[in-house]
Design an enzyme around this catalytic site. Sequence first.
Site, PDB file in Angstrom:
ATOM      1  N   SER A 152      43.943  48.706  40.176  1.00 31.50           N
ATOM      2  CA  SER A 152      44.263  47.323  40.539  1.00 31.50           C
ATOM      3  C   SER A 152      45.712  47.040  40.168  1.00 31.50           C
ATOM      4  O   SER A 152      46.273  47.672  39.259  1.00 31.50           O
ATOM      5  CB  SER A 152      43.344  46.354  39.780  1.00 31.50           C
ATOM      6  OG  SER A 152      43.785  45.012  39.923  1.00 31.50           O
ATOM      7  N   TYR A 165      39.070  43.142  32.263  1.00 31.09           N
ATOM      8  CA  TYR A 165      39.287  43.811  33.537  1.00 31.09           C
ATOM      9  C   TYR A 165      40.636  44.512  33.551  1.00 31.09           C
ATOM     10  O   TYR A 165      40.762  45.673  33.966  1.00 31.09           O
ATOM     11  CB  TYR A 165      39.200  42.785  34.663  1.00 31.09           C
ATOM     12  CG  TYR A 165      39.413  43.339  36.045  1.00 31.09           C
ATOM     13  CD1 TYR A 165      38.402  44.017  36.717  1.00 31.09           C
ATOM     14  CD2 TYR A 165      40.639  43.180  36.698  1.00 31.09           C
ATOM     15  CE1 TYR A 165      38.582  44.523  37.998  1.00 31.09           C
ATOM     16  CE2 TYR A 165      40.836  43.682  37.971  1.00 31.09           C
ATOM     17  CZ  TYR A 165      39.814  44.346  38.616  1.00 31.09           C
ATOM     18  OH  TYR A 165      40.008  44.842  39.877  1.00 31.09           O
TER      19      TYR A 165
END
Length: 270
Positions: A152, A165
């Site tokens: 990401s 995350y």
Amino acid sequence: MAARKVVIVTGGAKGIGFACARRFYEDGYRIVIADNDTEMGHAALDKLGADEDKAIFVSCDVSDKLSVHNLVAHCLSTFGQIDVLVNNAGIILKGGILGLSVKDFDQVMSVNLRGAFLVSREIAQYMVQTLEESDDRSGRQKCQFSIVNISSVNAVVAIADILAYEVSKGGLNQLTKAMALELAPYGIRVNGVGPGSIKTDMLAGVAENQDALDMIHSRTPLGRIAHPDEVASVVAFLASADASYITGECIYVDGGRLALNYVMAKKNKD
């Protein structure tokens, strides 16, 4: 005629994972969709429209060692080989350093990072063993074994309230590099793909919130949210022979976001 290659896609029941499964199927692979959502997994198979000899669903909790072992065993018993792994399974739970619970932190790390480690270790061991048992001494050069981790942009940049995350994706980038170095002598390539803003469940509410949509557009030079197929195309490239000299890298599919230097909006002073 050579057997069709086999790919395992974790978290393959929807979103980026399903887009990857569909792209690989279109490219002639046999598909293993691995997901902990059984209902969605079977629905994904129906959408794929593939025969049982070309695609299967396997229920799997990537954070559980036995479940991962069973996934690999099921794939090998069905298709007899594994050529590509896409580590896509991931979750996101809100919370920053002041409010995130230990339980939520551990859960995110368990799926996003431990899960990628467990699945990669099991499959990398299979790949190495296959190469070492090969009678063809040139097999290491010809073999197109590949692992692609879905990272990401948040492995590089941060938002305060998705701490776990971000930490998991930063760790995944380092896992990618370390695996790439260890597996390079075998000709096994390991790379990452880092999506930016993609039309998945994680951004489901954005389309109905103009302020949120404007904010995403303001940080994305291309000025739009991407479709999962655009990520899948890069994943397919990295798994292909066209990327035969690429390993240890992460390609960011982010519409230019990481290239953009911008300032945050000033807070109103009382």
